[in-house]
Design a protein around this motif. Structure first.
Motif, PDB file in Angstrom:
ATOM      1  N   ILE A 210      52.520   8.363  29.087  1.00 55.05           N
ATOM      2  CA  ILE A 210      51.359   8.815  28.101  1.00 55.05           C
ATOM      3  C   ILE A 210      50.251   7.906  28.234  1.00 55.05           C
ATOM      4  CG2 ILE A 210      50.730   9.789  25.927  1.00 55.05           C
ATOM      5  CD1 ILE A 210      53.614   9.102  25.129  1.00 55.05           C
ATOM      6  N   THR A 211      49.874   6.995  27.683  1.00 59.19           N
ATOM      7  CA  THR A 211      48.243   6.357  28.336  1.00 59.19           C
ATOM      8  C   THR A 211      47.630   5.523  29.248  1.00 59.19           C
ATOM      9  OG1 THR A 211      49.644   4.241  27.682  1.00 59.19           O
ATOM     10  CG2 THR A 211      48.530   5.761  26.820  1.00 59.19           C
ATOM     11  N   THR A 212      48.926   5.687  29.791  1.00 61.91           N
ATOM     12  CA  THR A 212      48.510   4.840  31.529  1.00 61.91           C
ATOM     13  C   THR A 212      48.451   2.952  31.140  1.00 61.91           C
ATOM     14  OG1 THR A 212      46.494   5.327  32.035  1.00 61.91           O
ATOM     15  CG2 THR A 212      48.109   6.924  33.089  1.00 61.91           C
ATOM     16  N   ILE A 213      48.666   3.099  29.999  1.00 58.88           N
ATOM     17  CA  ILE A 213      48.496   1.023  30.128  1.00 58.88           C
ATOM     18  C   ILE A 213      49.372   0.478  30.611  1.00 58.88           C
ATOM     19  CG2 ILE A 213      48.124  -0.428  28.864  1.00 58.88           C
ATOM     20  CD1 ILE A 213      46.458   1.992  26.876  1.00 58.88           C
ATOM     21  N   LYS A 214      49.307  -0.418  31.345  1.00 56.26           N
ATOM     22  CA  LYS A 214      50.093  -1.598  31.364  1.00 56.26           C
ATOM     23  C   LYS A 214      51.303  -1.690  30.593  1.00 56.26           C
ATOM     24  CE  LYS A 214      47.917  -2.583  36.211  1.00 56.26           C
ATOM     25  NZ  LYS A 214      48.421  -3.486  37.115  1.00 56.26           N
ATOM     26  N   ARG A 215      52.124  -2.626  30.633  1.00 55.05           N
ATOM     27  CA  ARG A 215      53.473  -2.302  29.393  1.00 55.05           C
ATOM     28  C   ARG A 215      53.986  -3.831  28.679  1.00 55.05           C
ATOM     29  NH1 ARG A 215      60.090  -2.820  30.663  1.00 55.05           N
ATOM     30  NH2 ARG A 215      58.900  -2.023  32.730  1.00 55.05           N
TER      31      ARG A 215
ATOM     32  N   GLU B  73      39.458   8.146  20.027  1.00 57.05           N
ATOM     33  CA  GLU B  73      39.073   6.147  20.914  1.00 57.05           C
ATOM     34  C   GLU B  73      38.196   5.634  20.878  1.00 57.05           C
ATOM     35  OE1 GLU B  73      40.981   6.832  24.582  1.00 57.05           O
ATOM     36  OE2 GLU B  73      42.977   7.712  23.906  1.00 57.05           O
ATOM     37  N   GLN B  74      36.963   6.873  20.944  1.00 58.00           N
ATOM     38  CA  GLN B  74      35.395   5.844  20.639  1.00 58.00           C
ATOM     39  C   GLN B  74      35.069   5.663  19.890  1.00 58.00           C
ATOM     40  OE1 GLN B  74      32.211   8.317  22.797  1.00 58.00           O
ATOM     41  NE2 GLN B  74      30.259   6.521  22.110  1.00 58.00           N
ATOM     42  N   HIS B  75      35.092   6.117  18.580  1.00 59.27           N
ATOM     43  CA  HIS B  75      35.077   6.092  17.037  1.00 59.27           C
ATOM     44  C   HIS B  75      36.254   4.714  16.572  1.00 59.27           C
ATOM     45  CE1 HIS B  75      32.573   9.077  15.753  1.00 59.27           C
ATOM     46  NE2 HIS B  75      33.730   9.747  16.357  1.00 59.27           N
ATOM     47  N   LEU B  76      37.145   4.540  16.686  1.00 58.23           N
ATOM     48  CA  LEU B  76      38.491   3.738  16.733  1.00 58.23           C
ATOM     49  C   LEU B  76      37.756   1.880  17.200  1.00 58.23           C
ATOM     50  CD1 LEU B  76      41.890   5.702  16.764  1.00 58.23           C
ATOM     51  CD2 LEU B  76      40.803   5.029  14.887  1.00 58.23           C
ATOM     52  N   THR B  77      37.357   2.548  18.588  1.00 60.20           N
ATOM     53  CA  THR B  77      36.663   1.142  18.901  1.00 60.20           C
ATOM     54  C   THR B  77      35.208   0.502  18.365  1.00 60.20           C
ATOM     55  OG1 THR B  77      35.492   2.623  20.937  1.00 60.20           O
ATOM     56  CG2 THR B  77      38.051   1.711  21.163  1.00 60.20           C
ATOM     57  N   GLU B  78      34.609   1.923  17.545  1.00 57.82           N
ATOM     58  CA  GLU B  78      33.317   1.213  17.199  1.00 57.82           C
ATOM     59  C   GLU B  78      33.800   0.740  15.726  1.00 57.82           C
ATOM     60  OE1 GLU B  78      31.163   5.138  16.539  1.00 57.82           O
ATOM     61  OE2 GLU B  78      30.430   5.162  18.787  1.00 57.82           O
ATOM     62  N   ILE B  79      35.673   1.102  14.914  1.00 52.76           N
ATOM     63  CA  ILE B  79      35.656   0.432  13.811  1.00 52.76           C
ATOM     64  C   ILE B  79      36.352  -1.245  13.775  1.00 52.76           C
ATOM     65  CG2 ILE B  79      34.852   2.350  12.489  1.00 52.76           C
ATOM     66  CD1 ILE B  79      38.543   2.442  12.082  1.00 52.76           C
ATOM     67  N   GLY B  80      36.270  -0.883  15.229  1.00 52.16           N
ATOM     68  CA  GLY B  80      36.579  -2.607  15.436  1.00 52.16           C
ATOM     69  C   GLY B  80      37.663  -2.221  16.326  1.00 52.16           C
ATOM     70  N   LEU B  81      38.960  -1.738  16.880  1.00 52.79           N
ATOM     71  CA  LEU B  81      39.787  -1.548  17.488  1.00 52.79           C
ATOM     72  C   LEU B  81      39.135  -1.988  19.132  1.00 52.79           C
ATOM     73  CD1 LEU B  81      42.012   1.331  16.327  1.00 52.79           C
ATOM     74  CD2 LEU B  81      42.164  -0.903  15.462  1.00 52.79           C
ATOM     75  N   THR B  82      40.455  -2.272  20.078  1.00 55.45           N
ATOM     76  CA  THR B  82      40.508  -2.689  21.126  1.00 55.45           C
ATOM     77  C   THR B  82      40.383  -1.232  21.797  1.00 55.45           C
ATOM     78  OG1 THR B  82      42.644  -2.930  21.899  1.00 55.45           O
ATOM     79  CG2 THR B  82      41.169  -4.636  21.148  1.00 55.45           C
ATOM     80  N   PRO B  83      39.818  -1.021  23.113  1.00 56.11           N
ATOM     81  CA  PRO B  83      40.464   0.330  24.198  1.00 56.11           C
ATOM     82  C   PRO B  83      41.995   0.395  23.937  1.00 56.11           C
ATOM     83  CG  PRO B  83      38.573  -0.473  25.256  1.00 56.11           C
ATOM     84  CD  PRO B  83      38.768  -1.273  24.211  1.00 56.11           C
ATOM     85  N   SER B  84      42.158  -0.852  24.189  1.00 58.95           N
ATOM     86  CA  SER B  84      44.051  -0.623  24.309  1.00 58.95           C
ATOM     87  C   SER B  84      44.647   0.284  23.154  1.00 58.95           C
ATOM     88  CB  SER B  84      45.015  -1.685  25.051  1.00 58.95           C
ATOM     89  OG  SER B  84      44.067  -1.909  26.169  1.00 58.95           O
ATOM     90  N   GLU B  85      43.947  -1.078  21.566  1.00 55.88           N
ATOM     91  CA  GLU B  85      44.503  -0.867  20.174  1.00 55.88           C
ATOM     92  C   GLU B  85      43.818   0.720  20.117  1.00 55.88           C
ATOM     93  OE1 GLU B  85      43.862  -3.765  17.726  1.00 55.88           O
ATOM     94  OE2 GLU B  85      42.776  -3.599  18.531  1.00 55.88           O
ATOM     95  N   ALA B  86      43.238   1.644  20.308  1.00 49.25           N
ATOM     96  CA  ALA B  86      42.766   3.036  20.280  1.00 49.25           C
ATOM     97  C   ALA B  86      43.318   4.008  21.246  1.00 49.25           C
ATOM     98  CB  ALA B  86      41.340   3.091  20.161  1.00 49.25           C
ATOM     99  N   ALA B  87      43.522   3.464  22.026  1.00 46.23           N
ATOM    100  CA  ALA B  87      44.692   4.593  23.054  1.00 46.23           C
ATOM    101  C   ALA B  87      46.522   4.294  22.527  1.00 46.23           C
ATOM    102  CB  ALA B  87      44.926   4.147  24.774  1.00 46.23           C
TER     103      ALA B  87
END
Length: 87
Positions: free
Chosen positions: A38-43, A5-19
């Motif tokens: 799975i992610t505990t991110i709000k809907r 997820e950290q690598h994905l954020t480094e290439i431009g995804l937001t933390p939510s997108e990466a998760a």
């Protein structure tokens, strides 16, 4: 946030997108409820992340009756995303 997820954020995804993207790759086609579990991110944040991932060509939405299922595109698609950003 794990290393992927950290690598994905480094290439431009937001933390939510990466998760959401990594959850979709790991678990296969999922509905928004399953992404939330799975992610505990709000809907609402999941819907937004999925919309952005669709715009970037990293997710695809399929309808199965009343339920929408989202499938993540293979990680190879990230190469195209990186090339688009380099332009």
């Amino acid at each position: 946030m794990d290393k992927i997820e950290q690598h994905l954020t480094e290439i431009g995804l937001t933390p939510s997108e990466a998760a959401v993207y990594t959850a979709g790759l790991q678990h296969g086609p999922l509905g928004v409820h399953e992404f939330g579990r799975i992610t505990t991110i709000k809907r609402p944040t999941i819907y937004h992340a999925l919309h952005l991932l669709e715009e970037k060509g990293l997710a695809a939405k399929k309808g199965t009756g009343r339920r929408l299922v989202f499938t993540m595109q293979p990680a190879e698609r990230l190469r195209s995303l990186l090339q688009d950003q380099a332009k």
